[in-house]
Design a protein around this motif. Structure first.
Motif, PDB file in Angstrom:
ATOM      1  N   LEU A 116       6.207   1.856   9.837  1.00 46.20           N
ATOM      2  CA  LEU A 116       4.849   1.468   9.066  1.00 46.20           C
ATOM      3  C   LEU A 116       5.138   0.071   8.319  1.00 46.20           C
ATOM      4  N   TYR A 117       4.275  -0.980   8.405  1.00 46.07           N
ATOM      5  CA  TYR A 117       4.467  -2.107   7.723  1.00 46.07           C
ATOM      6  C   TYR A 117       5.697  -2.863   8.071  1.00 46.07           C
ATOM      7  N   ILE A 166       3.416   8.892   6.538  1.00 44.61           N
ATOM      8  CA  ILE A 166       3.998   7.731   6.948  1.00 44.61           C
ATOM      9  C   ILE A 166       4.357   8.073   8.502  1.00 44.61           C
ATOM     10  N   THR A 217      -1.265   5.809   9.944  1.00 48.49           N
ATOM     11  CA  THR A 217      -0.865   4.247  10.198  1.00 48.49           C
ATOM     12  C   THR A 217      -1.494   3.357   9.138  1.00 48.49           C
ATOM     13  N   GLU A 218      -1.293   2.120   9.281  1.00 54.44           N
ATOM     14  CA  GLU A 218      -1.603   1.212   8.426  1.00 54.44           C
ATOM     15  C   GLU A 218      -3.205   1.056   8.172  1.00 54.44           C
ATOM     16  N   GLY A 219      -3.776   1.074   7.014  1.00 51.81           N
ATOM     17  CA  GLY A 219      -5.047   1.018   6.834  1.00 51.81           C
ATOM     18  C   GLY A 219      -5.850   2.223   6.704  1.00 51.81           C
ATOM     19  N   LYS A 220      -5.299   3.291   6.995  1.00 45.53           N
ATOM     20  CA  LYS A 220      -5.865   4.590   6.953  1.00 45.53           C
ATOM     21  C   LYS A 220      -5.814   5.572   5.802  1.00 45.53           C
ATOM     22  N   ARG A 247      -3.894   7.498   3.982  1.00 44.68           N
ATOM     23  CA  ARG A 247      -2.457   8.328   4.039  1.00 44.68           C
ATOM     24  C   ARG A 247      -2.164   9.058   2.901  1.00 44.68           C
TER      25      ARG A 247
END
Length: 239
Positions: A111-112, A134, A156-159, A161
């Motif tokens: 992630l990232y 993550i 994932t990114e932008g969700k 979490r």
């Protein structure tokens, strides 16, 4: 030649039962941090890719493991674990901020390009015990209230979490030691902070993996990272 009389056989059977009972009840905790060095761990710091000589954010100082906060990255166990109770004693050494313990960690930089695939148990000051997903997922009661609109859930990114904990007032004042207990068993993860149950997730998409400590902006001292195998989860009211 030993006697095989009924009384001797009975005594032998009792001894065997006592030994088995003792083995069943006695489990020795493993010290993941030995108080001397980082044996059993490895460091993943993306900033060191281009500059291998860049200072490590993880050091041993006065018998404590210290996450300096920067450069950001993770200290990851060499071994993987499942069905365990992890006792973490920590405190913010100066200005409080962000850090975390990751369980069921696997694929690095998933992630990232920074965080390993895992479930993060948050240590961010005043938010200890939040879950962060993550590239793994977990469920709790009152999901919409604690995670936000369902349409935005993701790993994932932008969700969405982040899954909020049950209490934000369980931490001790800055500078004092906190004890976080994390129990992972099958598809469940439970978290206590200073004796308060602050999170209980189920349906986790991973049941084993490595354990990681973050460097994420703030200096944190750890004086204990002990792991004990378990055969069942503790009841909600104890640990």
């Amino acid at each position: 030649m030993p006697s095989h009389s009924p009384s001797n056989i009975l005594r032998f059977a009792i001894v065997c039962i006592c030994v088995l009972f003792t083995c069943e009840r006695t489990t020795v905790a493993e010290e993941l941090f030995n108080g001397k060095d980082l044996t059993g761990w490895h460091i993943d710091v993306p900033a060191q890719d281009d500059d291998p000589n860049k200072e490590s954010p993880f050091i041993v100082r006065n018998g404590m493991l210290v996450s300096l906060g920067t450069p950001q990255g993770h200290l990851i166990t060499d071994d993987s674990y499942e069905n365990y109770r992890l006792v973490v004693q920590y405190r913010f050494a100066g200005k409080p901020g962000n850090c975390g313990v990751l369980v069921h960690a696997s694929t690095p930089r998933a992630l990232y390009k920074m965080f390993p695939k895992s479930i993060e148990v948050q240590m961010n000051h005043k938010h200890a015990g939040d879950f962060w997903c993550i590239v793994q997922d977990i469920a709790v009661p009152d999901m919409v209230k604690r995670r936000g609109p369902k349409d935005n859930w993701g790993i994932t990114e932008g969700k969405g979490r982040r899954i909020l904990n049950l209490t934000d007032d369980s931490e001790n004042p800055v500078g004092e030691w906190n004890e976080m207990v994390i129990e992972c068993f099958a598809d469940q993860v439970k978290v206590w902070v200073n004796g308060d149950l602050v999170n209980h997730g189920t349906q986790c998409t991973a049941s084993k993996g490595q354990i990681a400590v973050q460097a994420e902006g703030s200096e944190v001292e750890f004086r204990k990272l002990d792991l004990t195998p378990i055969k069942e989860l503790s009841k909600d009211e104890d640990h």
